[in-house]
Design a protein around this motif. Structure first.
Motif, PDB file in Angstrom:
ATOM      1  N   GLY A 106      93.391  58.974  50.696  1.00 25.37           N
ATOM      2  CA  GLY A 106      92.981  59.530  49.409  1.00 25.37           C
ATOM      3  C   GLY A 106      93.677  58.813  48.274  1.00 25.37           C
ATOM      4  N   GLU A 107      93.536  59.380  47.092  1.00 25.35           N
ATOM      5  CA  GLU A 107      94.123  58.804  45.892  1.00 25.35           C
ATOM      6  C   GLU A 107      95.442  59.522  45.622  1.00 25.35           C
ATOM      7  N   LEU A 108      96.528  58.762  45.557  1.00 24.03           N
ATOM      8  CA  LEU A 108      97.860  59.342  45.352  1.00 24.03           C
ATOM      9  C   LEU A 108      97.977  59.906  43.945  1.00 24.03           C
ATOM     10  N   GLN A 109      98.262  61.202  43.837  1.00 25.23           N
ATOM     11  CA  GLN A 109      98.428  61.835  42.525  1.00 25.23           C
ATOM     12  C   GLN A 109      99.899  62.020  42.176  1.00 25.23           C
ATOM     13  N   SER A 110     100.718  62.379  43.158  1.00 28.80           N
ATOM     14  CA  SER A 110     102.148  62.541  42.886  1.00 28.80           C
ATOM     15  C   SER A 110     102.924  62.535  44.191  1.00 28.80           C
ATOM     16  N   VAL A 111     104.190  62.210  44.057  1.00 27.90           N
ATOM     17  CA  VAL A 111     105.114  62.251  45.192  1.00 27.90           C
ATOM     18  C   VAL A 111     106.479  62.599  44.628  1.00 27.90           C
ATOM     19  N   ASP A 112     107.242  63.407  45.359  1.00 21.27           N
ATOM     20  CA  ASP A 112     108.567  63.785  44.846  1.00 21.27           C
ATOM     21  C   ASP A 112     109.671  63.236  45.748  1.00 21.27           C
ATOM     22  N   GLY A 113     110.884  63.598  45.451  1.00 21.42           N
ATOM     23  CA  GLY A 113     112.041  63.092  46.183  1.00 21.42           C
ATOM     24  C   GLY A 113     112.087  63.531  47.634  1.00 21.42           C
ATOM     25  N   TYR A 114     111.326  64.557  47.983  1.00 18.86           N
ATOM     26  CA  TYR A 114     111.260  65.027  49.366  1.00 18.86           C
ATOM     27  C   TYR A 114     110.076  64.420  50.109  1.00 18.86           C
ATOM     28  N   MET A 115     109.364  63.499  49.474  1.00 22.16           N
ATOM     29  CA  MET A 115     108.171  62.855  50.019  1.00 22.16           C
ATOM     30  C   MET A 115     107.002  63.829  50.151  1.00 22.16           C
ATOM     31  N   ASN A 116     107.033  64.943  49.411  1.00 20.72           N
ATOM     32  CA  ASN A 116     105.853  65.799  49.310  1.00 20.72           C
ATOM     33  C   ASN A 116     104.812  65.008  48.536  1.00 20.72           C
ATOM     34  N   ILE A 117     103.575  65.028  49.019  1.00 26.33           N
ATOM     35  CA  ILE A 117     102.544  64.155  48.477  1.00 26.33           C
ATOM     36  C   ILE A 117     101.327  64.973  48.072  1.00 26.33           C
ATOM     37  N   ALA A 118     100.818  64.708  46.873  1.00 24.33           N
ATOM     38  CA  ALA A 118      99.553  65.298  46.428  1.00 24.33           C
ATOM     39  C   ALA A 118      98.503  64.197  46.411  1.00 24.33           C
ATOM     40  N   LEU A 119      97.367  64.466  47.073  1.00 25.76           N
ATOM     41  CA  LEU A 119      96.263  63.506  47.145  1.00 25.76           C
ATOM     42  C   LEU A 119      95.002  64.126  46.560  1.00 25.76           C
ATOM     43  N   GLU A 120      94.164  63.285  45.961  1.00 27.51           N
ATOM     44  CA  GLU A 120      92.820  63.685  45.523  1.00 27.51           C
ATOM     45  C   GLU A 120      91.810  62.898  46.336  1.00 27.51           C
ATOM     46  N   LYS A 121      90.576  63.396  46.387  1.00 27.60           N
ATOM     47  CA  LYS A 121      89.490  62.735  47.138  1.00 27.60           C
ATOM     48  C   LYS A 121      89.975  62.382  48.545  1.00 27.60           C
TER      49      LYS A 121
END
Length: 78
Positions: free
Chosen positions: A35-50
């Protein structure tokens, strides 16, 4: 002594540079999300779109948005 802030292999800088780009995220379980990377934090939590989920190379389902908990992430590939 190395200056890590200018190190081209710095993961935080790499991840910041690929926000909005298509990525492949592989989980420890072997499941792959593309998918398309929207955000990532210091814990490697990842938000994806599409986002699409693949199991054993086969498309299982499509998601609009997905959130992946960082402790499940094996790698992120741009």
């Amino acid at each position: 002594m190395e200056n890590h802030s200018s190190d081209s292999r710095d993961p935080a800088a790499f991840l910041s540079s690929i926000i909005g780009a298509p990525v492949t995220v592989k989980l420890n379980s072997g499941v792959v999300y593309k998918g398309e990377l929207q955000s990532v934090d210091g814990y490697m939590n990842i938000a994806l779109e599409k986002c699409a989920e693949y199991v054993n190379g086969q498309l299982r389902r499509n998601y609009g948005d997905a959130f992946v908990r960082g402790n499940n992430v094996l790698y992120i590939s741009a």
